[in-house]
Scaffold this motif. Structure first.
Motif, short mmCIF file in Angstrom:
data_model
loop_
_atom_site.label_atom_id
_atom_site.label_comp_id
_atom_site.label_asym_id
_atom_site.label_seq_id
_atom_site.Cartn_x
_atom_site.Cartn_y
_atom_site.Cartn_z
N ARG A 1 -76.83 -32.36 65.37
CA ARG A 1 -77.64 -31.72 64.92
C ARG A 1 -77.38 -31.17 62.92
O ARG A 1 -78.71 -30.49 62.36
CB ARG A 1 -77.87 -29.87 65.65
N GLY B 1 -65.68 -33.26 61.42
CA GLY B 1 -66.15 -31.36 61.60
C GLY B 1 -64.35 -31.03 62.24
O GLY B 1 -63.55 -32.23 62.81
N ILE C 1 -69.92 -27.59 70.67
CA ILE C 1 -70.43 -28.39 70.23
C ILE C 1 -71.90 -29.42 71.12
O ILE C 1 -72.93 -29.10 70.97
CB ILE C 1 -69.34 -29.84 69.59
N HIS D 1 -67.29 -27.86 64.70
CA HIS D 1 -68.47 -27.16 63.84
C HIS D 1 -69.82 -27.45 64.42
O HIS D 1 -70.37 -28.66 64.88
CB HIS D 1 -68.61 -27.89 62.04
N VAL D 2 -70.31 -26.56 64.21
CA VAL D 2 -71.52 -26.80 65.13
C VAL D 2 -72.61 -25.87 63.48
O VAL D 2 -72.69 -25.82 63.08
CB VAL D 2 -72.02 -25.20 66.09
N ARG D 3 -74.53 -26.33 63.97
CA ARG D 3 -75.43 -25.58 63.07
C ARG D 3 -75.71 -23.99 63.65
O ARG D 3 -75.67 -23.53 64.29
CB ARG D 3 -76.49 -26.68 63.02
N ALA E 1 -68.62 -32.59 65.65
CA ALA E 1 -69.90 -31.94 64.52
C ALA E 1 -70.64 -32.50 65.54
O ALA E 1 -71.27 -32.80 66.13
CB ALA E 1 -69.28 -32.11 63.56
N SER E 2 -71.54 -30.90 65.83
CA SER E 2 -72.45 -31.00 66.23
C SER E 2 -74.00 -31.95 65.98
O SER E 2 -73.93 -32.23 64.35
CB SER E 2 -73.80 -29.91 66.31
#
Lengths: 426, 426
Positions: free
Chosen positions: B380, A420, B254, A423-425, B377-378
């Motif tokens: 999740r 990523g 994140i 990036h987060v959800r 990136a997370s």
């Protein structure tokens, strides 16, 4: 040079030490690059070459002890390490060094709508325990495949080969040291106490998978008692089905080769299924060919009507893994009955159809639930070398993880990787 | 319309009947084409749509019994089937119908020097047993994934959802019949006797793999007692490591998302590792953000020096899967200490690094031995939908066979196929 750990009175504590050392070595092996692993393999080959006299002497002591304790001729033959078998071990190491390294391969890296990229990376399993019987060359085969696939391994050979295995292990250790790898990357269990096996298969904290190589009773015992996943290799009750649509010359060649090329291997055909319309013509030709090879036939009623000299097969014959010049023969009515027979009596190892029919070849490939399914080829091809794996640690009859010949890839697993950029959800 | 088998006094005999019927159905499912499987899924969706009132009534009886027996609010919530959850089940079926069919895919078909062609064909596992707890929608999810991947399945839901599950099962059966598929392709165990689970996990002759979905105690019991391979999903003790080379805005986003997006999921971050050089600057910003979300922090000594109000973490905190608004925070000296911490305390589920360093991102990806390893990136994102699998039956923490989110592919295996033209082995 010598191994740091030695077994005392407490086998459990000794095995836990080996396990702990292997786990630690596996974290180094996981990040060792291909060049370094290959250097270790080639160094081992050089040390085996240099140690030829030592290996032969150690093996002579094993053979002498074996003869004194009454081992049979077949076992003594498997135990023997002669010059040509040492050649084969050295060539094996060179060959494994030349194979592509599966570790780190990334598959299917794709962008997802969220913006992340997701793929799968091939990585070592971790620590592999291998339990085997008399053949000392397995020590080198197993060590080289585990090393190349980035795993640490704990090898438990047969007690009858203990001096040979110790001499081989010394060469392996020297190779590891020369390449700057941890000695515990390959450890040979230095006790012949049977208790050691019980511990080895019960340490999920240190061992990720167990591969037993040997007779059925060893494999069944290990599978039953293990608290660690087992990659197992059970019977090969392999079939060739000759359909009415077959080219009979191909059928004859395949049926003879699948039975007579070697008798004692798991991919040897044990039952021949003949479609009724071709039985009349094919059976006498087959009987003549098998007679030439001294193969005894055991037939169903319809077979015995066509070949009156053949013994009637019992129910047990249909499920038998003869590993001998004996063949069960059954006349069936078409592909459905053949597939049903294979499903009922087979061992899901290797089964072949002989046919010129496009439709039946597709059905057989899709519907026969075996680790290898073949069209117009001898079951004897079911083998890591023939399949192009380069080498094999065994032929798995399991469905999960590795199925069929297990090479370097079967000693690895795939983890997901996500790339990523913050990036987060959502 | 109704199921042919019903449990009597002999639970063992009943489960063996289910197993036998499933095994037989699996031989049909194995050769069922994609169109027919999709037709069954869409017919099931239509029958669920038509049965909405029946489903809600059956569920109301389960809920009433649940309330009377004192189930807690969280369990009652998971048990509830309201209109929007029925919508989701119907959409789920339509979505699985739209996924590509993995069965029959042939990989790597290559010619060998002997003249044979060798490849691997993706095929169903056979019969899958799924054991789950209160959520009745799992009945549809599990059935649809097993069906699309060409497997037969035996589903054992929680006793608290028995009427809901029976009503859903009736819709599934109608869909199977409408598509001309065997009813036994999906069987819901019609007894709530706990003995049934013991039988289901001990029938390797009928069941190829068991997937337990539920709490840790269920999964541990099944894994311990099963005589059939288990695909299991254990704890998620997930980490985010913020390296000194990180972009701190990305790190903040994140770290907050991985903890606060949802608290009760296995891919939620449970421990945050901060590289010492950035702890001073990042910790106060993080503490403020977490305070806004009501997340309690438990820190190492160095964390507590920088944030004096934070509780000191105990050894147990480093291994805790909180599933709650609680976070353990530790300051480490660089990537080696971070990887060591993850290796020692993590559960090999999902771990992420935040870094702008090319070299460290490659090291983290290669060396962290978890089912998902992420850069920037997370955590999740570790989820079948996010990864593009379309749907998932669970997230495997096993290394063998399937690792990470398990979709249709994880419910299949690959067998070798050999295509010859009368080839025999020399």
């Amino acid at each position: 040079m010598s191994h740091a750990l030695s077994p005392g009175d407490d086998i459990g504590a000794y095995m836990a030490q080996l396990g702990q050392a292997a786990r630690q070595a596996s974290t180094v092996m996981r990040r060792t690059n291909t060049g370094c692993k290959n250097a270790a393999l080639l160094a081992m080959a050089r040390h085996l070459e240099a140690a030829r006299p030592t290996l032969v002497e150690a093996n002579a002591r094993d053979l002498e002890r074996g003869r004194a304790s009454g081992l049979d001729a077949a076992l003594l033959d498997r135990l023997e390490l002669n010059e040509s078998r040492i050649d084969a071990m050295i060539e094996g190491l060179e060959q494994v060094a030349s194979l592509p390294d599966p570790v780190g391969e990334i598959d299917g890296l794709r962008s997802r709508p969220s913006g992340i990229q997701v793929g799968q990376m091939r990585v070592p399993l971790g620590v592999i325990g291998i339990i085997y019987e008399s053949r000392p060359n397995v020590t080198v085969e197993a060590a080289s495949l585990c090393l190349k696939s980035g795993n640490a391994c704990i090898l438990r050979g047969g007690s009858e080969a203990r001096e040979s295995n110790a001499a081989i292990a010394a060469c392996i250790t020297r190779g590891l040291i020369e390449a700057g790898l941890p000695e515990a990357a390959v450890q040979v269990v230095a006790t012949t106490d049977r208790e050691a096996v019980g511990h080895l298969i019960s340490m999920p904290e240190y061992v990720d998978v167990i591969i037993p190589r040997g007779g059925k009773s060893l494999i069944e015992r290990v599978s039953r008692e293990a608290k660690v996943p087992v990659i197992k290799h059970l019977d090969g009750v392999c079939h060739v089905y000759v359909d009415a649509s077959a080219d009979l010359d191909k059928a004859l060649a395949i049926a003879v080769n699948a039975k007579t090329h070697r008798y004692g291997t798991c991919n040897t055909m044990e039952t021949l299924l003949l479609d009724a319309p071709v039985a009349d013509e094919l059976l006498p030709r087959l009987a003549a060919a098998y007679a030439e090879h001294g193969v005894e036939l055991r037939g169903c009623e319809r077979t015995c009507q066509l070949l009156p000299d053949v013994t009637v097969a019992s129910e047990a014959d249909w499920a038998a893994e003869y590993l001998a010049p004996v063949l069960a023969v059954r006349v069936v009515d078409g592909i459905d009955e053949a597939i049903e027979h294979i499903e009922r009596y087979g061992s899901h190892h290797t089964d072949a159809i002989v046919t010129e029919s496009y439709t039946l070849s597709r059905r057989f490939l899709a519907e026969v639930d075996s680790s290898s399914v073949m069209v117009n080829a001898s079951t004897r091809f079911a083998d890591g070398f023939e399949y192009g794996l380069g080498a094999e640690i065994g032929i798995s009859t399991d469905k999960l993880h590795a199925r069929g010949p297990v090479g370097l890839e079967g000693l690895t697993t795939r983890k997901y990787i996500v790339l990523g950029d913050g990036h987060v959800r959502r």
